[in-house]
Each structure stands twice: as structure tokens, then as C-alpha cells.
Design a protein around this motif. Structure first.
Motif, mmCIF file in Angstrom:
data_model
loop_
_atom_site.group_PDB
_atom_site.id
_atom_site.type_symbol
_atom_site.label_atom_id
_atom_site.label_comp_id
_atom_site.label_asym_id
_atom_site.label_seq_id
_atom_site.Cartn_x
_atom_site.Cartn_y
_atom_site.Cartn_z
ATOM 1 N N ILE A 112 52.127 66.669 74.330
ATOM 2 C CA ILE A 112 53.265 66.215 75.542
ATOM 3 C C ILE A 112 52.834 66.900 76.876
ATOM 4 O O ILE A 112 52.890 68.241 76.853
ATOM 5 C CB ILE A 112 54.649 66.459 74.961
ATOM 6 C CG1 ILE A 112 55.000 65.951 73.806
ATOM 7 C CG2 ILE A 112 55.739 66.020 76.153
ATOM 8 C CD1 ILE A 112 56.447 66.353 73.031
ATOM 9 N N GLY A 113 52.640 66.266 77.617
ATOM 10 C CA GLY A 113 52.155 66.858 79.136
ATOM 11 C C GLY A 113 53.149 66.342 80.157
ATOM 12 O O GLY A 113 54.311 65.732 80.122
ATOM 13 N N TYR A 114 52.559 66.698 81.551
ATOM 14 C CA TYR A 114 53.523 66.634 82.528
ATOM 15 C C TYR A 114 54.950 67.146 82.199
ATOM 16 O O TYR A 114 56.028 66.469 82.977
ATOM 17 C CB TYR A 114 53.494 65.074 82.904
ATOM 18 C CG TYR A 114 52.327 64.112 82.933
ATOM 19 C CD1 TYR A 114 51.562 64.237 84.241
ATOM 20 C CD2 TYR A 114 51.781 63.633 81.967
ATOM 21 C CE1 TYR A 114 50.337 63.901 84.322
ATOM 22 C CE2 TYR A 114 50.402 62.855 82.210
ATOM 23 C CZ TYR A 114 49.833 63.139 83.529
ATOM 24 O OH TYR A 114 48.600 62.465 83.347
ATOM 25 N N LEU A 115 55.172 68.155 81.895
ATOM 26 C CA LEU A 115 56.571 68.762 81.584
ATOM 27 C C LEU A 115 56.994 69.385 82.767
ATOM 28 O O LEU A 115 56.442 69.930 83.678
ATOM 29 C CB LEU A 115 56.303 69.806 80.685
ATOM 30 C CG LEU A 115 55.841 69.475 79.307
ATOM 31 C CD1 LEU A 115 55.632 70.528 78.128
ATOM 32 C CD2 LEU A 115 57.044 68.568 78.601
ATOM 33 N N THR A 116 58.352 68.899 83.030
ATOM 34 C CA THR A 116 59.081 69.615 84.292
ATOM 35 C C THR A 116 60.282 70.392 83.744
ATOM 36 O O THR A 116 60.754 71.156 84.404
ATOM 37 C CB THR A 116 59.496 68.383 85.138
ATOM 38 O OG1 THR A 116 60.244 67.368 84.621
ATOM 39 C CG2 THR A 116 58.462 67.670 86.035
ATOM 40 N N ARG A 117 60.690 69.921 82.515
ATOM 41 C CA ARG A 117 62.071 70.542 82.128
ATOM 42 C C ARG A 117 62.170 70.236 80.622
ATOM 43 O O ARG A 117 61.748 69.155 80.022
ATOM 44 C CB ARG A 117 63.440 69.612 82.741
ATOM 45 C CG ARG A 117 64.606 70.516 82.385
ATOM 46 C CD ARG A 117 65.642 70.153 83.463
ATOM 47 N NE ARG A 117 65.931 68.542 83.533
ATOM 48 C CZ ARG A 117 66.884 67.979 83.054
ATOM 49 N NH1 ARG A 117 67.946 68.530 82.609
ATOM 50 N NH2 ARG A 117 67.014 66.575 83.152
ATOM 51 N N LEU A 118 62.591 71.345 79.831
ATOM 52 C CA LEU A 118 63.092 71.310 78.525
ATOM 53 C C LEU A 118 64.515 71.455 78.395
ATOM 54 O O LEU A 118 65.129 72.596 78.716
ATOM 55 C CB LEU A 118 62.389 72.234 77.777
ATOM 56 C CG LEU A 118 60.680 72.453 77.883
ATOM 57 C CD1 LEU A 118 59.946 73.591 77.120
ATOM 58 C CD2 LEU A 118 60.069 71.128 77.304
ATOM 59 N N GLU A 119 65.272 70.489 77.854
ATOM 60 C CA GLU A 119 66.585 70.276 77.868
ATOM 61 C C GLU A 119 67.030 70.600 76.477
ATOM 62 O O GLU A 119 66.765 69.740 75.651
ATOM 63 C CB GLU A 119 67.165 68.919 78.699
ATOM 64 C CG GLU A 119 68.593 68.898 78.779
ATOM 65 C CD GLU A 119 69.108 67.408 79.127
ATOM 66 O OE1 GLU A 119 70.334 67.502 79.019
ATOM 67 O OE2 GLU A 119 68.290 66.452 79.136
ATOM 68 N N VAL A 120 67.711 71.637 76.215
ATOM 69 C CA VAL A 120 68.241 71.929 74.945
ATOM 70 C C VAL A 120 69.426 71.082 74.949
ATOM 71 O O VAL A 120 70.452 71.238 75.738
ATOM 72 C CB VAL A 120 68.628 73.543 74.781
ATOM 73 C CG1 VAL A 120 69.308 73.854 73.399
ATOM 74 C CG2 VAL A 120 67.194 74.082 74.862
ATOM 75 N N VAL A 121 69.714 70.500 73.734
ATOM 76 C CA VAL A 121 71.124 69.586 73.353
ATOM 77 C C VAL A 121 71.470 69.892 72.036
ATOM 78 O O VAL A 121 70.775 70.045 71.272
ATOM 79 C CB VAL A 121 70.739 67.994 74.016
ATOM 80 C CG1 VAL A 121 70.353 67.883 75.200
ATOM 81 C CG2 VAL A 121 69.763 67.351 73.144
#
Length: 131
Positions: A112-121
Motif C-alpha cells: 500500500i503506497g501513496y500514504l497520507t494518513r492512517l485513520e484508526v476506527v
């Protein structure tokens, strides 16, 4: 491309990850230690998630990409994931700043690339559980 990846959502503390400075971090590991044939350096995502103090009810992490796409993974997958931050001795470009690899190697050919944010839900917020 932004060099920072945010950890947001159901966390006590928002964390800003800057993979461009990880080359100086003693916790870095050669990717080939986890995935034979994959070169570069990586860091475990788990410790960064723990620094953010996710809600105990958190079940998923939504990986937001600069392309506008989102990929949802379980908290367990996120805790054991590896973030690759270098390729050919250089920062990950143009698909960086880091590539996310699942620990089981199931996405080793398509991290998984182009990461801007990891949102914990939490379960009631995750796309699979919305009404």
C-alpha cells in the motif's frame, strides 16, 4: 508528495510520522529480514500505533492514499505491518513516503503506497460495519 503520514482517528494522540528521518533510527531493519528479495529499510508500524494510544475498541485502520483511494486493514494487521521507507538507498518516490507491507507477505508484490494518513476506527465506524 507529502513526506509526513498522520495517525489519526480513534487515538488519544495524533502522531506525525516522517519516514525521511528513519534512516537515523536504530529500530530500522533491512526489508530482506522480513521479505527475502525485498531491498531497502523498514520500520514496524506497531510501536507508532501504540504511541498514539488507540481506543481499546479500535478494530481497523483505514489507509488514506494521495490518489484518493482508501484501503482498510484490521488493527492486528496494522500492528504487525512494516513500513518500507527506502528503495535503492533513497526515499520512496513517487509512491511514498512509505510503503505498507502486511506481515504475512500477502501484499509483498503490491504494498500500500501513496500514504497520507492512517485513520484508526472502531467497528461501528469502519466501512464494513456502517449502516
Amino acid at each position: 508528495m507529502n513526506d509526513v503520514i498522520l495517525i489519526t482517528g480513534a487515538v488519544a494522540f495524533q502522531i506525525n510520522l516522517d519516514p525521511t528521518v528513519w534512516i537515523f533510527d536504530d529500530r530500522k531493519t533491512e526489508m530482506s529480514q522480513w521479505f527475502p528479495g525485498v531491498e531497502g529499510w523498514g520500520m514496524r508500524l506497531g510501536p507508532f500505533l501504540e504511541y498514539a494510544q488507540p481506543d481499546p475498541k479500535a478494530t481497523h485502520v483505514i489507509c488514506h492514499q494521495s490518489t484518493g483511494e482508501k484501503v482498510t486493514i484490521s488493527m492486528d494487521q496494522a500492528r504487525s505491518a512494516i513500513l518500507r521507507f527506502s528503495r535503492d538507498g533513497k526515499p520512496i518516490r513517487p509512491d511514498g513516503p512509505a510503503l505498507l507491507y502486511l506481515a504475512d507477505g500477502s501484499n509483498v508484490d503490491q504494498p500500500i503506497g501513496y500514504l497520507t494518513r492512517l485513520e484508526v476506527v472502531c467497528a461501528e465506524e469502519s466501512p464494513d460495519h456502517r449502516e
